[in-house]
Design an enzyme around this catalytic site. Sequence first.
Site, PDB file in Angstrom:
ATOM      1  N   CYS A 115       4.347   4.751   4.600  1.00 50.94           N
ATOM      2  CA  CYS A 115       5.430   3.825   4.239  1.00 50.94           C
ATOM      3  C   CYS A 115       5.518   3.705   2.714  1.00 50.94           C
ATOM      4  O   CYS A 115       6.594   3.805   2.131  1.00 50.94           O
ATOM      5  CB  CYS A 115       5.157   2.465   4.891  1.00 50.94           C
ATOM      6  SG  CYS A 115       6.506   1.296   4.711  1.00 50.94           S
ATOM      7  N   CYS A 116       4.356   3.505   2.047  1.00 49.88           N
ATOM      8  CA  CYS A 116       4.344   3.424   0.578  1.00 49.88           C
ATOM      9  C   CYS A 116       4.812   4.745  -0.029  1.00 49.88           C
ATOM     10  O   CYS A 116       5.518   4.757  -1.040  1.00 49.88           O
ATOM     11  CB  CYS A 116       2.948   3.095   0.062  1.00 49.88           C
ATOM     12  SG  CYS A 116       2.489   1.363   0.169  1.00 49.88           S
ATOM     13  N   CYS A 198       5.628  -6.054  -1.225  1.00 50.35           N
ATOM     14  CA  CYS A 198       6.605  -6.143  -0.139  1.00 50.35           C
ATOM     15  C   CYS A 198       6.225  -7.302   0.788  1.00 50.35           C
ATOM     16  O   CYS A 198       5.040  -7.558   1.028  1.00 50.35           O
ATOM     17  CB  CYS A 198       6.615  -4.850   0.663  1.00 50.35           C
ATOM     18  SG  CYS A 198       7.132  -3.419  -0.284  1.00 50.35           S
ATOM     19  N   CYS A 201       3.602  -6.954   3.696  1.00 46.75           N
ATOM     20  CA  CYS A 201       2.224  -6.577   3.339  1.00 46.75           C
ATOM     21  C   CYS A 201       1.600  -7.520   2.316  1.00 46.75           C
ATOM     22  O   CYS A 201       0.621  -7.165   1.658  1.00 46.75           O
ATOM     23  CB  CYS A 201       2.202  -5.156   2.785  1.00 46.75           C
ATOM     24  SG  CYS A 201       2.854  -3.937   3.922  1.00 46.75           S
ATOM     25  N   CYS A 224      -0.931   0.963  -3.534  1.00 43.88           N
ATOM     26  CA  CYS A 224       0.151   1.686  -2.856  1.00 43.88           C
ATOM     27  C   CYS A 224       0.209   3.149  -3.271  1.00 43.88           C
ATOM     28  O   CYS A 224       0.954   3.932  -2.690  1.00 43.88           O
ATOM     29  CB  CYS A 224       1.488   1.006  -3.118  1.00 43.88           C
ATOM     30  SG  CYS A 224       1.810   0.688  -4.829  1.00 43.88           S
TER      31      CYS A 224
END
Length: 237
Positions: A115-116, A198, A201, A224
């Site tokens: 995702c990162c 984010c 998280c 990240c």
Amino acid sequence: MLPPDIDGRKAELERLAPADLLAWAAGRFPGNVVCLAALGAEDCVLIDVIARQGLAIPIVTIDTAVLFRETYALWSRLEKRYGISIGGIRSELIPETGPTVPDLDRLWEREPDRCCQLRKIVPLRRELGTRQAWVTGIRREQSETRRYAKQVEWDLAFGLVKLNPLAAWTGDEMWSYIRANDVPYNPLHDAGYPSIGCEPCTSVVGGGDSERSGRWRGNEKTECGLHVAPAPLFPGK
Ligand code: SF4
């Protein structure tokens, strides 16, 4: 590897105050340096310093599309306060409107590293590919992985010069600057969030826990991938 003229001045550059280092960077990399502001308190300081001096250093932030609403509001406040534009860099997989592509949907729950990678690293790599240097707000005190950050270093991961003007600052120094200069900052910092990323998280940090312990809580992940830890100056210490 650092360009020879910079490598030869490393010790001197390491001692410069943030405002002086940023002024030097604007002159050394005209049109080729960018400030990545994640809109944390450190980044607000950098924006203030750059704007006050009228330095030709564009400011960008990574818009993952899942930032806190307070962060989006701060983005607008900073632009208004300083009369600047903060560019948003965004994955091509995230449309401006409409639903996120299924691959990205709640990916932080399944594969946070991926995702990162997709939301942050890929768009940042695209931005940095056009630059010779970037400025970040990391401080050595923030975490173990940032402990050896220098004010001027070669970024092996992205292949350009990395400038961390606040590397040596303590949290107290940073907050003193913010209060003395009435710098806008994210109100979530006053609600128990020392480090803000984010929304999915980021969680509240209790007293005594480290600044970044609210990021990816319950997961071994601590970064990240934007900031790869440099080697210690004296290995083993
Ligand atoms: Fe995804 Fe979380 Fe990384 Fe943001 S911080 S890009 S939501 S895994």
